[in-house]
Write an enzyme that holds these catalytic residues in place. Structure first.
Site, PDB file in Angstrom:
ATOM      1  N   GLU A   1       0.851  -1.201   0.000  1.00  0.00           N
ATOM      2  CA  GLU A   1       0.000   0.000   0.000  1.00  0.00           C
ATOM      3  C   GLU A   1       0.876   1.237   0.000  1.00  0.00           C
ATOM      4  OE1 GLU A   1      -2.860  -0.269   3.186  1.00  0.00           O
ATOM      5  OE2 GLU A   1      -3.700  -2.101   2.389  1.00  0.00           O
TER       6      GLU A   1
ATOM      7  N   HIS B   1      -8.987   9.479   2.730  1.00  0.00           N
ATOM      8  CA  HIS B   1      -8.557   8.376   1.864  1.00  0.00           C
ATOM      9  C   HIS B   1      -8.751   8.836   0.427  1.00  0.00           C
ATOM     10  CE1 HIS B   1      -8.054   4.496   0.023  1.00  0.00           C
ATOM     11  NE2 HIS B   1      -7.760   3.954   1.196  1.00  0.00           N
TER      12      HIS B   1
ATOM     13  N   ARG C   1      -0.640   8.874   1.618  1.00  0.00           N
ATOM     14  CA  ARG C   1      -2.027   9.284   1.391  1.00  0.00           C
ATOM     15  C   ARG C   1      -2.284  10.778   1.360  1.00  0.00           C
ATOM     16  NH1 ARG C   1      -5.488   5.088   4.870  1.00  0.00           N
ATOM     17  NH2 ARG C   1      -4.803   3.428   3.497  1.00  0.00           N
TER      18      ARG C   1
ATOM     19  N   HIS D   1     -11.462   9.606   6.409  1.00  0.00           N
ATOM     20  CA  HIS D   1     -11.235   8.177   6.601  1.00  0.00           C
ATOM     21  C   HIS D   1     -10.759   7.833   8.007  1.00  0.00           C
ATOM     22  CE1 HIS D   1     -10.205   4.106   5.402  1.00  0.00           C
ATOM     23  NE2 HIS D   1      -8.936   4.274   5.730  1.00  0.00           N
TER      24      HIS D   1
ATOM     25  N   ARG E   1      -1.056   8.921   9.117  1.00  0.00           N
ATOM     26  CA  ARG E   1      -0.899   7.483   9.377  1.00  0.00           C
ATOM     27  C   ARG E   1      -0.448   6.733   8.128  1.00  0.00           C
ATOM     28  NH1 ARG E   1      -4.696   2.935   8.821  1.00  0.00           N
ATOM     29  NH2 ARG E   1      -5.979   4.456   7.730  1.00  0.00           N
TER      30      ARG E   1
HETATM   31  P1  FAD Z   1     -13.968   0.525  15.647  1.00  0.00           P
HETATM   32  O1  FAD Z   1     -13.628  -0.700  14.937  1.00  0.00           O
HETATM   33  O2  FAD Z   1     -14.522   1.641  14.848  1.00  0.00           O
HETATM   34  O3  FAD Z   1     -14.972   0.166  16.809  1.00  0.00           O
HETATM   35  C1  FAD Z   1     -15.611   1.172  17.549  1.00  0.00           C
HETATM   36  C2  FAD Z   1     -16.711   0.532  18.361  1.00  0.00           C
HETATM   37  O4  FAD Z   1     -17.199   1.463  19.326  1.00  0.00           O
HETATM   38  C3  FAD Z   1     -17.914   0.110  17.555  1.00  0.00           C
HETATM   39  O5  FAD Z   1     -18.351  -1.122  18.056  1.00  0.00           O
HETATM   40  C4  FAD Z   1     -18.955   1.187  17.864  1.00  0.00           C
HETATM   41  O6  FAD Z   1     -20.288   0.789  17.725  1.00  0.00           O
HETATM   42  C5  FAD Z   1     -18.620   1.463  19.309  1.00  0.00           C
HETATM   43  N1  FAD Z   1     -19.053   2.773  19.821  1.00  0.00           N
HETATM   44  C6  FAD Z   1     -18.709   4.003  19.368  1.00  0.00           C
HETATM   45  N2  FAD Z   1     -19.286   4.945  20.141  1.00  0.00           N
HETATM   46  C7  FAD Z   1     -19.989   4.303  21.107  1.00  0.00           C
HETATM   47  C8  FAD Z   1     -20.802   4.724  22.188  1.00  0.00           C
HETATM   48  N3  FAD Z   1     -21.041   6.019  22.453  1.00  0.00           N
HETATM   49  N4  FAD Z   1     -21.381   3.779  22.971  1.00  0.00           N
HETATM   50  C9  FAD Z   1     -21.194   2.462  22.715  1.00  0.00           C
HETATM   51  N5  FAD Z   1     -20.434   2.009  21.696  1.00  0.00           N
HETATM   52  C10 FAD Z   1     -19.848   2.920  20.908  1.00  0.00           C
HETATM   53  N6  FAD Z   1      -6.974   0.220   9.023  1.00  0.00           N
HETATM   54  C11 FAD Z   1      -5.971  -0.649   8.757  1.00  0.00           C
HETATM   55  O7  FAD Z   1      -5.019  -0.744   9.529  1.00  0.00           O
HETATM   56  N7  FAD Z   1      -6.041  -1.439   7.655  1.00  0.00           N
HETATM   57  C12 FAD Z   1      -7.075  -1.385   6.768  1.00  0.00           C
HETATM   58  O8  FAD Z   1      -7.102  -2.115   5.801  1.00  0.00           O
HETATM   59  C13 FAD Z   1      -8.115  -0.454   7.016  1.00  0.00           C
HETATM   60  N8  FAD Z   1      -9.149  -0.338   6.156  1.00  0.00           N
HETATM   61  C14 FAD Z   1     -10.184   0.493   6.473  1.00  0.00           C
HETATM   62  C15 FAD Z   1     -11.298   0.548   5.637  1.00  0.00           C
HETATM   63  C16 FAD Z   1     -12.396   1.318   5.969  1.00  0.00           C
HETATM   64  C17 FAD Z   1     -13.586   1.371   5.056  1.00  0.00           C
HETATM   65  C18 FAD Z   1     -12.378   2.061   7.175  1.00  0.00           C
HETATM   66  C19 FAD Z   1     -13.563   2.893   7.556  1.00  0.00           C
HETATM   67  C20 FAD Z   1     -11.270   2.037   7.997  1.00  0.00           C
HETATM   68  C21 FAD Z   1     -10.171   1.260   7.662  1.00  0.00           C
HETATM   69  N9  FAD Z   1      -9.044   1.194   8.479  1.00  0.00           N
HETATM   70  C22 FAD Z   1      -8.031   0.325   8.190  1.00  0.00           C
HETATM   71  C23 FAD Z   1      -9.028   1.865   9.770  1.00  0.00           C
HETATM   72  C24 FAD Z   1      -9.372   0.815  10.850  1.00  0.00           C
HETATM   73  O9  FAD Z   1     -10.384  -0.030  10.358  1.00  0.00           O
HETATM   74  C25 FAD Z   1      -9.830   1.456  12.133  1.00  0.00           C
HETATM   75  O10 FAD Z   1      -8.954   2.469  12.526  1.00  0.00           O
HETATM   76  C26 FAD Z   1      -9.897   0.416  13.245  1.00  0.00           C
HETATM   77  O11 FAD Z   1     -10.679  -0.665  12.834  1.00  0.00           O
HETATM   78  C27 FAD Z   1     -10.475   1.043  14.494  1.00  0.00           C
HETATM   79  O12 FAD Z   1     -10.701   0.033  15.429  1.00  0.00           O
HETATM   80  P2  FAD Z   1     -11.312   0.424  16.834  1.00  0.00           P
HETATM   81  O13 FAD Z   1     -11.505  -0.841  17.565  1.00  0.00           O
HETATM   82  O14 FAD Z   1     -10.489   1.491  17.437  1.00  0.00           O
HETATM   83  O15 FAD Z   1     -12.708   1.112  16.480  1.00  0.00           O
HETATM   84  C1  SIN Z   2      -7.328   0.531   2.409  1.00  0.00           C
HETATM   85  O1  SIN Z   2      -7.579  -0.658   2.227  1.00  0.00           O
HETATM   86  O2  SIN Z   2      -7.024   1.313   1.506  1.00  0.00           O
HETATM   87  C2  SIN Z   2      -7.409   1.072   3.786  1.00  0.00           C
HETATM   88  C3  SIN Z   2      -6.144   0.841   4.489  1.00  0.00           C
HETATM   89  C4  SIN Z   2      -6.035   1.720   5.696  1.00  0.00           C
HETATM   90  O3  SIN Z   2      -6.820   2.631   5.885  1.00  0.00           O
HETATM   91  O4  SIN Z   2      -5.111   1.500   6.466  1.00  0.00           O
END
Ligand code: FAD
Ligand code: SIN
Length: 539
Positions: free
Chosen positions: A122, A245, A291, A352, A387
């Protein structure tokens, strides 16, 4: 009489990779509650496509991954944090595989015992180092973690429960250092507000993409954790660094569908609306530049031509390869009438990832005793001003493990203070939901128009004034009406918008994702300075 008070040893807000990994690490040491505002799988994690960056091949090294991370971070990363997270990554990834997670590649170990993984590439990475499950890595991780959670009798998940606010000793008027004692939680189906008590509370609530009109994030990403922590007096850092993104599918009917950077990693190239390649004018890595550079280049090209999108073209690859490597992207685009094997994909940048957040140590400690933060909600110093792709799932895994070890001791500190029940005051049902909906739209549009990829002081000040007015209105609603999740999210996105604008105004330079035309260059004096905001106890 329905129950209003719960007691646990560990209280986790959020069920993405950060919350679930932490839950599994502490489950043997006490009773664990996971509060999550929708269905348990609904999270940014569930939509991750590209994968997890980790040093897993002989051609790669920790030094190279560290170098790429620091380079993308534009001088603002904390190098001790970068080193530790990258070095601990492979062990945490192995644990995930031990739980049942299957990454793409040969599933059986070869004769020397090593597993051949299909490593993706990437933007900003000098090596192939992204472990992935085709293009649905997040869904597979979320599913593996939830299956492991289901085997743990000590963990209870509360779905459709919305965390409203942290209960702290300071808010209760107690003297001494500020300590987190629990959380007020809205049970969405019944409308009741419960008190959850625990000596350890983990914020794992993810990011804030929904603050912007166009985003790759699902609806849950409303910055609730940052807003709650800020209200409770925690320090919030570097919120000006919002990552856009470069390639979100442009289609009026498609809501927030990402076209993974891995598509460019496998040979996809960006083209102007007129069909010309342009990225080599902006960076030697062309379409695979970091990015911030790619998103700004697309923004410039769209403004130059007045077009609504640019193109991403992967048609040079064989159709069989595309359909096997990117089945979800292929199928989704097909539903919108685009055959990615035969024609380019219309794409636009979209909000993103939140690089800043609640300021923490690498062990997830916030400045408030008993309150930890891990994942996208936290700012550990790994990402700096931008990032590196696929470093966020890595950070969440490593820091969840560290926070779990760190918080075991704290979970044994008893809470001897009775917590007051939620006061709903003179609340009546909100009959003017149109005002809530209008304010939601207004914030998201003004953030997109004034606080987007390219900023100016004038636009930031305009945004600041508008947000202030909206906040006055929202406060009246908050105290006057029964709380609903829409109203609570509105209050939170307004707070996060305020923090992004305030942080952007405080940084008189352009660095990484923060680009201000009034200061188009990086200022060496700001190279190591975080933008830290903390609410004063009296406000
Ligand atoms: P999340 O996975 O967002 O979980 C947050 C949780 O908190 C959810 O369950 C939500 O419902 C809950 N929540 C929020 N507010 C409240 C509240 N007030 N009360 C109760 N529950 C609440 N990163 C990478 O490293 N590689 C990738 O390939 C990648 N691809 C991505 C693709 C997309 C489309 C997106 C959107 C992001 C991507 N990212 C990627 C970023 C990465 O997915 C996120 O940064 C990471 O998953 C965040 O994990 P987390 O556990 O911190 O939060
Ligand atoms: C992607 O698949 O392009 C998302 C990867 C990331 O946000 O880290």
């Amino acid at each position: 009489m329905p129950r209003t008070g719960y007691k646990f040893d560990f209280l986790i807000l959020g069920s993405g990779i950060a919350g679930l990994s932490y839950a599994l690490s502490v489950a043997r040491s006490g009773r664990v509650a996971i509060i999550t505002k929708k269905d348990r799988a609904e999270s940014n994690t569930n939509y991750a496509q590209g994968g997890i960056a980790a040093v897993m091949s002989k051609e790669d090294s920790f030094e190279m991954h560290v170098h790429d991370t620091l380079e993308a971070g534009a001088g603002l990363c904390r190098s001790d944090v970068v080193n530790a997270i990258i070095e601990e990554g492979p062990a945490r990834v192995q644990e995930l595989m031990d739980l049942g997670m299957k990454f793409s590649g040969r599933s059986e170990p070869s004769t020397d015992g090593s597993i051949e993984l299909d490593l993706g590439r990437e933007g900003g990475h000098s090596k192939r180092r992204i472990l992935h499950a085709k293009d649905v890595t997040g869904r597979e991780i979320e599913s593996a973690l939830l299956q492991a959670i289901a085997r743990q009798p000590n963990i209870q998940i509360f779905e459709n429960h919305f965390a409203i606010d942290l209960i702290t000793s300071q808010k209760l008027g107690l003297t001494g250092s500020n300590r987190c004692l629990g959380v007020y939680v809205l049970d969405k189906p019944s409308g009741a507000v419960h008190t959850f008590e625990a000596p350890v509370v983990l914020l794992a609530t993810g990011g804030c993409g929904k603050v912007y009109l166009f985003t790759t994030n699902p609806d849950i990403a409303t910055g609730d954790g940052v807003a709650m922590a800020y209200r409770a007096g925690a320090a919030v850092a570097n919120m000006e660094f919002i990552q856009f993104h470069p390639t979100c599918l442009f289609d009026r009917k498609a809501k927030s569908f990402l076209i993974s950077e891995a598509v460019r990693g496998e040979g996809g190239v960006l083209q102007t609306f007129a069909g010309a390649e342009f990225m080599d004018e902006y960076h030697p890595l062309a379409s695979l530049a970091p990015r911030d550079i790619v998103a700004r280049a697309i923004d410039t090209e769209m403004k130059k031509s007045g077009s609504a999108h640019v193109w991403l073209d992967i048609t040079s690859k064989p159709a069989r390869f595309i359909m096997d490597r990117f089945p979800n992207i292929y199928e989704t685009c097909k539903r919108y009438g685009i055959d990615i094997c035969k024609e380019p994909i219309p794409v636009v940048p979209a909000a993103h990832y939140q690089c800043g957040g609640v300021q923490t140590t690498i062990d997830g400690e916030t400045g408030i005793e008993g309150l930890y933060a891990v994942g996208e909600v936290a700012c550990t110093g790994l990402h700096g001003a931008n990032r590196l792709a696929s470093n966020s799932l890595l950070e969440a895994l490593v820091c969840a493990h560290r926070a779990a070890q760190h918080s075991l001791e704290r979970s044994r500190v008893p809470l001897s203070i009775p917590l007051p029940s939620w006061e709903s005051g003179t609340a009546t049902d909100a009959d003017e939901m149109v005002v809530v909906a209008h304010n939601w739209d207004e914030i998201r549009r003004l953030m997109w128009d004034y606080v987007g990829i390219v900023r100016t002081n004038k636009r930031l000040l305009r945004a600041q004034a508008r947000i202030k007015n909206l906040q006055t209105e929202i406060q009246e609603y908050y105290w006057g009406f029964t709380v609903t999740s829409d109203l609570l999210e509105l209050r939170n996105i307004a707070t996060v918008a305020e923090l992004i604008v305030e942080s952007a105004l405080q940084r008189p330079e352009s660095r990484g994702l923060h680009y201000n035309l009034d200061y188009p260059k990086a200022d060496p004096d700001w190279a190591r300075r975080d933008t830290v905001l903390r609410r004063s106890p009296s406000s």
